[in-house]
Design a protein around this motif. Structure first.
Motif, mmCIF file in Angstrom:
data_model
loop_
_atom_site.group_PDB
_atom_site.id
_atom_site.type_symbol
_atom_site.label_atom_id
_atom_site.label_comp_id
_atom_site.label_asym_id
_atom_site.label_seq_id
_atom_site.Cartn_x
_atom_site.Cartn_y
_atom_site.Cartn_z
ATOM 1 N N MET A 1 0.762 -1.288 -0.227
ATOM 2 C CA MET A 1 -0.286 -0.340 0.137
ATOM 3 C C MET A 1 0.632 1.610 0.517
ATOM 4 S SD MET A 1 -3.272 0.455 -0.193
ATOM 5 C CE MET A 1 -4.419 2.380 -0.342
ATOM 6 N N ALA A 2 2.061 1.046 0.926
ATOM 7 C CA ALA A 2 2.922 2.478 0.951
ATOM 8 C C ALA A 2 3.401 2.810 -0.573
ATOM 9 C CB ALA A 2 3.939 2.092 1.790
ATOM 10 N N GLU A 3 3.905 1.206 -0.718
ATOM 11 C CA GLU A 3 4.854 1.517 -1.951
ATOM 12 C C GLU A 3 3.359 2.575 -3.259
ATOM 13 O OE1 GLU A 3 7.552 -1.107 -5.085
ATOM 14 O OE2 GLU A 3 6.731 -1.985 -2.722
ATOM 15 N N GLN A 4 2.629 1.910 -3.818
ATOM 16 C CA GLN A 4 1.353 2.858 -4.092
ATOM 17 C C GLN A 4 1.078 3.517 -3.779
ATOM 18 O OE1 GLN A 4 0.493 -0.040 -2.990
ATOM 19 N NE2 GLN A 4 -0.317 -1.547 -4.393
ATOM 20 N N ALA A 5 1.132 4.377 -2.585
ATOM 21 C CA ALA A 5 0.924 5.591 -2.177
ATOM 22 C C ALA A 5 2.278 6.310 -2.840
ATOM 23 C CB ALA A 5 0.986 5.633 -0.582
ATOM 24 N N GLY A 6 3.333 6.302 -2.621
ATOM 25 C CA GLY A 6 4.743 6.517 -3.126
ATOM 26 C C GLY A 6 3.855 7.180 -5.229
ATOM 27 N N ALA A 7 3.966 5.781 -5.640
ATOM 28 C CA ALA A 7 3.549 6.143 -7.193
ATOM 29 C C ALA A 7 2.843 6.864 -7.012
ATOM 30 C CB ALA A 7 3.989 4.633 -7.417
ATOM 31 N N SER A 8 2.089 6.824 -6.251
ATOM 32 C CA SER A 8 1.162 8.413 -6.892
ATOM 33 C C SER A 8 1.680 9.805 -5.866
ATOM 34 C CB SER A 8 -0.397 7.897 -5.643
ATOM 35 O OG SER A 8 -1.236 9.106 -5.718
ATOM 36 N N ARG B 1 -9.188 22.172 -17.516
ATOM 37 C CA ARG B 1 -9.139 21.520 -17.431
ATOM 38 C C ARG B 1 -7.164 20.699 -17.507
ATOM 39 N NH1 ARG B 1 -11.485 20.790 -23.551
ATOM 40 N NH2 ARG B 1 -11.690 23.196 -23.351
ATOM 41 N N PHE B 2 -6.130 21.701 -17.819
ATOM 42 C CA PHE B 2 -5.119 21.073 -18.023
ATOM 43 C C PHE B 2 -5.067 20.781 -16.242
ATOM 44 C CE2 PHE B 2 -3.843 22.810 -21.821
ATOM 45 C CZ PHE B 2 -2.797 21.955 -21.831
ATOM 46 N N GLN B 3 -5.386 21.662 -15.255
ATOM 47 C CA GLN B 3 -5.351 21.554 -13.693
ATOM 48 C C GLN B 3 -5.649 19.879 -13.360
ATOM 49 O OE1 GLN B 3 -6.281 24.909 -12.704
ATOM 50 N NE2 GLN B 3 -4.302 25.108 -12.316
ATOM 51 N N LEU B 4 -7.617 19.418 -14.173
ATOM 52 C CA LEU B 4 -8.193 18.036 -13.842
ATOM 53 C C LEU B 4 -6.851 16.994 -14.757
ATOM 54 C CD1 LEU B 4 -11.716 19.098 -14.662
ATOM 55 C CD2 LEU B 4 -10.341 18.951 -12.377
ATOM 56 N N LEU B 5 -6.436 16.936 -15.132
ATOM 57 C CA LEU B 5 -5.595 16.370 -16.339
ATOM 58 C C LEU B 5 -4.477 16.156 -15.053
ATOM 59 C CD1 LEU B 5 -4.560 14.852 -19.000
ATOM 60 C CD2 LEU B 5 -2.838 16.843 -19.405
ATOM 61 N N ALA B 6 -4.049 16.840 -14.990
ATOM 62 C CA ALA B 6 -2.884 16.334 -13.672
ATOM 63 C C ALA B 6 -2.972 16.054 -12.257
ATOM 64 C CB ALA B 6 -1.918 18.116 -13.285
ATOM 65 N N LEU B 7 -4.699 16.124 -12.219
ATOM 66 C CA LEU B 7 -5.697 15.243 -11.002
ATOM 67 C C LEU B 7 -5.511 13.707 -11.500
ATOM 68 C CD1 LEU B 7 -7.895 18.152 -9.167
ATOM 69 C CD2 LEU B 7 -5.531 16.691 -8.576
ATOM 70 N N ALA B 8 -5.999 13.678 -12.479
ATOM 71 C CA ALA B 8 -6.162 12.053 -13.408
ATOM 72 C C ALA B 8 -4.878 11.102 -13.355
ATOM 73 C CB ALA B 8 -6.306 12.356 -14.717
ATOM 74 N N PHE B 9 -3.768 12.088 -13.760
ATOM 75 C CA PHE B 9 -2.761 10.946 -13.353
ATOM 76 C C PHE B 9 -2.211 10.171 -12.513
ATOM 77 C CE2 PHE B 9 -1.647 13.525 -17.385
ATOM 78 C CZ PHE B 9 -1.656 12.226 -17.949
ATOM 79 N N PRO B 10 -2.603 11.110 -11.294
ATOM 80 C CA PRO B 10 -2.078 10.167 -9.774
ATOM 81 C C PRO B 10 -3.274 9.383 -9.399
ATOM 82 C CG PRO B 10 -2.552 12.547 -9.472
ATOM 83 C CD PRO B 10 -2.223 12.289 -10.984
ATOM 84 N N ALA B 11 -4.580 10.040 -10.032
ATOM 85 C CA ALA B 11 -6.335 9.877 -9.728
ATOM 86 C C ALA B 11 -6.260 8.086 -10.412
ATOM 87 C CB ALA B 11 -7.083 10.436 -9.714
ATOM 88 N N LEU B 12 -5.943 8.091 -11.464
ATOM 89 C CA LEU B 12 -6.137 6.969 -12.434
ATOM 90 C C LEU B 12 -5.524 6.496 -12.816
ATOM 91 C CD1 LEU B 12 -9.577 9.127 -14.252
ATOM 92 C CD2 LEU B 12 -9.696 8.013 -12.625
ATOM 93 N N LEU B 13 -4.661 6.915 -14.125
ATOM 94 C CA LEU B 13 -2.996 6.553 -14.521
ATOM 95 C C LEU B 13 -2.614 5.763 -13.786
ATOM 96 C CD1 LEU B 13 -1.815 6.452 -17.580
ATOM 97 C CD2 LEU B 13 0.131 7.470 -16.166
ATOM 98 N N THR B 14 -2.219 6.242 -12.651
ATOM 99 C CA THR B 14 -1.396 5.108 -11.472
ATOM 100 C C THR B 14 -1.888 4.448 -11.446
ATOM 101 O OG1 THR B 14 -0.392 7.298 -10.576
ATOM 102 C CG2 THR B 14 -0.088 5.602 -9.823
ATOM 103 N N PRO B 15 -2.998 3.868 -10.191
ATOM 104 C CA PRO B 15 -3.701 2.788 -10.441
ATOM 105 C C PRO B 15 -4.189 2.008 -11.843
ATOM 106 C CG PRO B 15 -5.178 4.701 -9.542
ATOM 107 C CD PRO B 15 -3.873 5.095 -10.332
ATOM 108 N N ALA B 16 -4.096 2.295 -12.493
ATOM 109 C CA ALA B 16 -4.798 1.414 -13.707
ATOM 110 C C ALA B 16 -2.887 1.133 -14.124
ATOM 111 C CB ALA B 16 -5.388 2.406 -14.875
ATOM 112 N N LEU C 1 6.005 9.939 -20.282
ATOM 113 C CA LEU C 1 6.898 9.935 -19.259
ATOM 114 C C LEU C 1 6.786 8.745 -18.151
ATOM 115 C CD1 LEU C 1 8.708 11.678 -18.377
ATOM 116 C CD2 LEU C 1 7.912 12.671 -17.322
ATOM 117 N N LEU C 2 5.373 8.931 -17.540
ATOM 118 C CA LEU C 2 5.324 8.125 -16.436
ATOM 119 C C LEU C 2 4.958 7.026 -16.366
ATOM 120 C CD1 LEU C 2 2.435 10.843 -14.615
ATOM 121 C CD2 LEU C 2 4.599 10.974 -14.524
#
Lengths: 174, 317
Positions: free
Chosen positions: B1-8, B36-51, B312-313
């Protein structure tokens, strides 16, 4: 629009460069080339290398266990460098074990070789090399092939003692 | 869990940093596009990382870290301090920072959400007369009226947004200022900004440990305000009434705001929160005073940024 594309590519590339630079910091501080990792514990090294690391038989009088430092690399072959903890009177020694036919240079830094000769350790051929490293100290490498793997000892003490340590190690090998 | 949080945290920081720099390079973009750019920045840790954790689990393997990764946090962990790797230390410090940033805004948000009246007041019709012509044809929102407050005007309600106003507002704002302020709130109502704001707060609560999410979500809320400002400026034909209204309303409300009332033992924190509000108001005023050209093709730029960041990510583990 072309300018905007360049800006996006530039900023993302810059982020990549910064991340690469950050990743290189621990290696620079600890003297670890890329591809070589420092294990925090024996357990971590065993997990990464998928092998059991046991104390070298017959060495307990000269070196303690666990090793002072454990470095490992996974490419091109899984290999480990165990920098042993010398007991009183013992000198610096690093034991290398590779699961392939070579020990990667990035794990065992090459030096300026004085001479090398073939020797026999418990009836098996081995290569004894004398060399100077970047620290300008004289070291001896003794290495041999065992099955599919390769073992080496880098040592600063007398050759006779090095051969004795190698024989103790070889006696326990299958 | 800590590893996922770190990646986020790591992905959030990189995405936020890239978006922040790009938005600095394009200062003329509309608040809607910036949002919309800021929502994009939020989408990465919220959606892309867990995906990525589920779709590409091999990224966590040694081979990927060793051969392909641009950055591996494990490498940082080789530097040790007091028996723990630097990656753990950074993770803990950043998680504490993220939690502190959340707490900074959570209190005022809850007070604002829960502490306002829920009743419509026929007196609110007075305010509707001040609405500028641009809102003609738009269904008038419900207006709730509060007594005994300083000048107050805001939009609340997630599913059926309504405007909350105080009588003191009528006393301190000139008619055109009031019109601009109401047009601003109407923009929040028509765009259902309270719902988006609550969604952002929900995301902040979910990723409470992620300082990048906290900062970007806060900036997104500010962008919603700027977007509503632009609607108000269009409605009144000039930024001046809104500027004056913002400044007057803020000045008159000094000392009465929730954060300045003095929470027991938390006066210092309350004052600090007010300073943040002052800065936010100043930033909005400055933006209204300076209009800049925006680069073209906002949607395309957004898409390219998303693709480049995702690429990149993928190599950051």
């Amino acid at each position: 629009m072309a300018r905007a594309v360049l800006q996006i590519v530039g900023v993302v590339s810059l982020a990549g460069l910064v991340l690469s630079g950050l990743e290189a910091v621990p290696g620079a501080v600890l003297g670890l080339p890329r591809g070589v990792s420092l294990a925090a514990s024996l357990g971590e090294a065993e997990r990464r290398l998928d092998t059991k690391l046991t104390p070298p038989p017959g060495w307990s009088g000269s070196f303690g266990w666990p090793p002072r430092e454990i470095r490992y690399s996974l490419r091109p072959v899984r290999a480990v460098a165990l920098r042993m903890e010398p007991r009183e009177g013992a000198v610096n020694l690093t034991l290398y074990r590779s699961q392939g036919t070579v020990i990667p240079d990035r794990l065992r830094p090459p030096g300026r070789v004085f001479h090398s000769l073939e020797v026999w350790v418990k009836g098996r051929p081995a290569l004894l090399t004398t060399l100077t490293l970047a620290d300008n100290q004289v070291w001896q490498d003794l290495e041999w092939t065992e099955g599919a793997g390769r073992t080496a000892i880098r040592f600063q003490g007398p050759t006779v003692q090095l051969l004795g340590l190698a024989e103790a190690l070889r006696e326990a090998e299958p | 869990m800590a590893e996922q949080a770190g990646a986020s945290i790591l992905h959030g920081l990189v995405a936020a940093g890239v978006v922040f720099v790009l938005l600095r390079l394009w200062p003329g973009d509309s608040p809607g596009l910036r949002l919309r750019f800021q929502l994009l920045a939020l989408a990465f840790p919220a959606l892309l990382t867990p995906a990525l954790w589920f779709l590409a689990p091999w990224r966590q393997g040694d081979d990927f870290r060793d051969l392909w990764a641009i950055f591996s946090s494990h490498r940082l962990g080789q530097l040790r301090l007091l028996g723990h790797g630097l990656d753990s230390w950074f993770g803990v410090v950043l998680a504490l920072a993220g939690s502190a940033l959340l707490l900074r805004d959570l209190g005022p948000f809850l007070l604002e959400l829960l502490g306002k009246p829920n009743r419509a007041d026929p007196g609110g019709a007075q305010l509707l007369n001040a609405l500028p012509a641009v809102s003609a044809g738009v269904e008038h929102p419900r207006i709730a009226w509060v007594e005994g407050e300083g000048p107050l005007l805001l939009t609340v309600g997630l599913w059926r947004p309504r405007i909350v106003a105080s009588r003191a507002l009528l006393d301190c704002l000139a008619p055109e200022e009031l019109g601009a302020a109401l047009a601003h709130e109407m923009a929040h109502v028509t765009r259902r900004d309270p719902l988006l704001g609550a969604g952002l707060m929900g995301l902040r609560l979910l990723l409470f440990f992620n300082p990048a999410v906290q900062v970007v979500a806060r900036a997104a809320v500010q962008e919603m305000e700027c977007r509503a400002d632009d609607v108000a400026v269009s409605a009144t034909g000039s930024p001046e009434p809104l500027l004056r209204g913002l400044r007057t309303g803020f000045r008159e409300g000094e000392g009465r705001r929730v954060t300045a009332r003095g929470w027991p033992g938390l006066d210092g924190l309350g004052r600090q929160l007010d300073r943040f509000r002052v800065k936010a108001i100043e930033a909005r005023c400055q933006r209204l005073m300076g209009v800049r050209d925006a680069p073209p093709q906002g949607g395309l730029r957004l898409g390219l940024t998303a693709a480049a960041l995702a690429a990149l990510l993928f190599f950051v583990v």
